[in-house]
Design a protein around this motif. Structure first.
Motif, PDB file in Angstrom:
ATOM      1  N   GLN A 112      48.177  59.958  45.939  1.00 34.84           N
ATOM      2  CA  GLN A 112      47.917  60.189  47.363  1.00 34.84           C
ATOM      3  C   GLN A 112      47.059  61.442  47.561  1.00 34.84           C
ATOM      4  O   GLN A 112      47.248  62.203  48.514  1.00 34.84           O
ATOM      5  CB  GLN A 112      49.233  60.302  48.144  1.00 34.84           C
ATOM      6  N   ASN A 114      43.873  63.758  48.496  1.00 34.22           N
ATOM      7  CA  ASN A 114      42.904  63.682  49.592  1.00 34.22           C
ATOM      8  C   ASN A 114      41.560  64.314  49.233  1.00 34.22           C
ATOM      9  O   ASN A 114      40.652  64.335  50.075  1.00 34.22           O
ATOM     10  CB  ASN A 114      43.461  64.284  50.884  1.00 34.22           C
ATOM     11  N   ASP A 137      42.630  61.896  55.221  1.00 32.26           N
ATOM     12  CA  ASP A 137      43.979  61.481  55.600  1.00 32.26           C
ATOM     13  C   ASP A 137      44.403  62.223  56.863  1.00 32.26           C
ATOM     14  O   ASP A 137      43.616  62.963  57.471  1.00 32.26           O
ATOM     15  CB  ASP A 137      44.962  61.715  54.450  1.00 32.26           C
TER      16      ASP A 137
END
Length: 218
Positions: A112, A114, A137
């Motif tokens: 996850q 960014n 994000d």
């Protein structure tokens, strides 16, 4: 304003060393060996101007040249803004730019992440290109464009450790709510571009030489 010039730099030699010590324990420093020619993809024109201004400000701080065109690569500092990592493989030519692109996208998606930076180096070990991938994000969407641009510019001006700035941003809020570089980081960037310093280093003793230059005004 790129840097806060009123507060003295306070980085210790140990702190300087940590900023260039990677997760595997190795010390690795590199700075740009050629003029920086930035280009930005995935943003509107007004944001493009903000990113270029941030790069220009950090280059001026370092005493390094920014140019419109690199003779070998055209653009050598590329910023890519997008919403999802899955978009990267769809960009024409991206698989030639980024080795093992599918595996990288899978790792970044699973983490996850960014943002991600990929560097290329010349035979002397200096940075000759940097590709910056920024997934917008929710966290990054909440960041003002000027702040995001300055953060990315300073993180691209040197080969920092993969752990640098995970606990503390290179930026600070100055008087009037303006976001600027922390004075200690600004001083370190300037010291790193001192002409007498090497363009790359793998010996931790290099950090001592950098730290010795931090008392100079930024």
């Amino acid at each position: 304003m790129t840097a806060d010039t009123d507060t003295p730099a306070t980085l210790t030699p140990e702190e300087v060393e940590s900023l260039f010590t990677r997760s595997d324990g190795s010390y690795l420093f590199a700075r740009w060996g050629r003029a920086i020619a930035p280009i930005v993809f995935g943003v509107q024109d007004e944001t493009l101007a903000v990113v270029r201004e941030a790069v220009q400000g950090v280059c001026a701080l370092a005493g390094h040249e920014m140019t419109e065109m690199d003779a070998e690569l055209g653009s050598n500092l590329m910023f890519f803004f997008f919403r999802d990592w899955a978009e990267l493989p769809e960009v024409p030519g991206m698989d030639r730019l980024v080795p093992e692109l599918d595996d990288l996208v899978a790792r970044l998606s699973a983490a996850q992440a960014n943002q991600y930076r990929l560097y290329r180096f010349d035979p002397q070990g200096a940075i000759k290109a940097c590709f910056v991938f920024i997934r917008m994000d929710e966290n990054l969407q909440a960041v003002p464009a000027q702040t995001l641009a300055l953060s990315q510019a300073v993180q691209s001006i040197l080969l920092w450790s993969d752990r640098a700035f995970t606990d503390r941003s290179p930026l600070k809020v100055a008087t009037g709510e303006t976001t600027v570089l922390r004075p200690d980081i600004a001083a370190l960037v300037r010291a790193a571009y001192d002409p007498v310093m090497p363009v790359c280093a793998q010996d931790p003793a290099h950090a001592l030489r950098l730290a010795a230059r931090l008392t100079r005004p930024v």
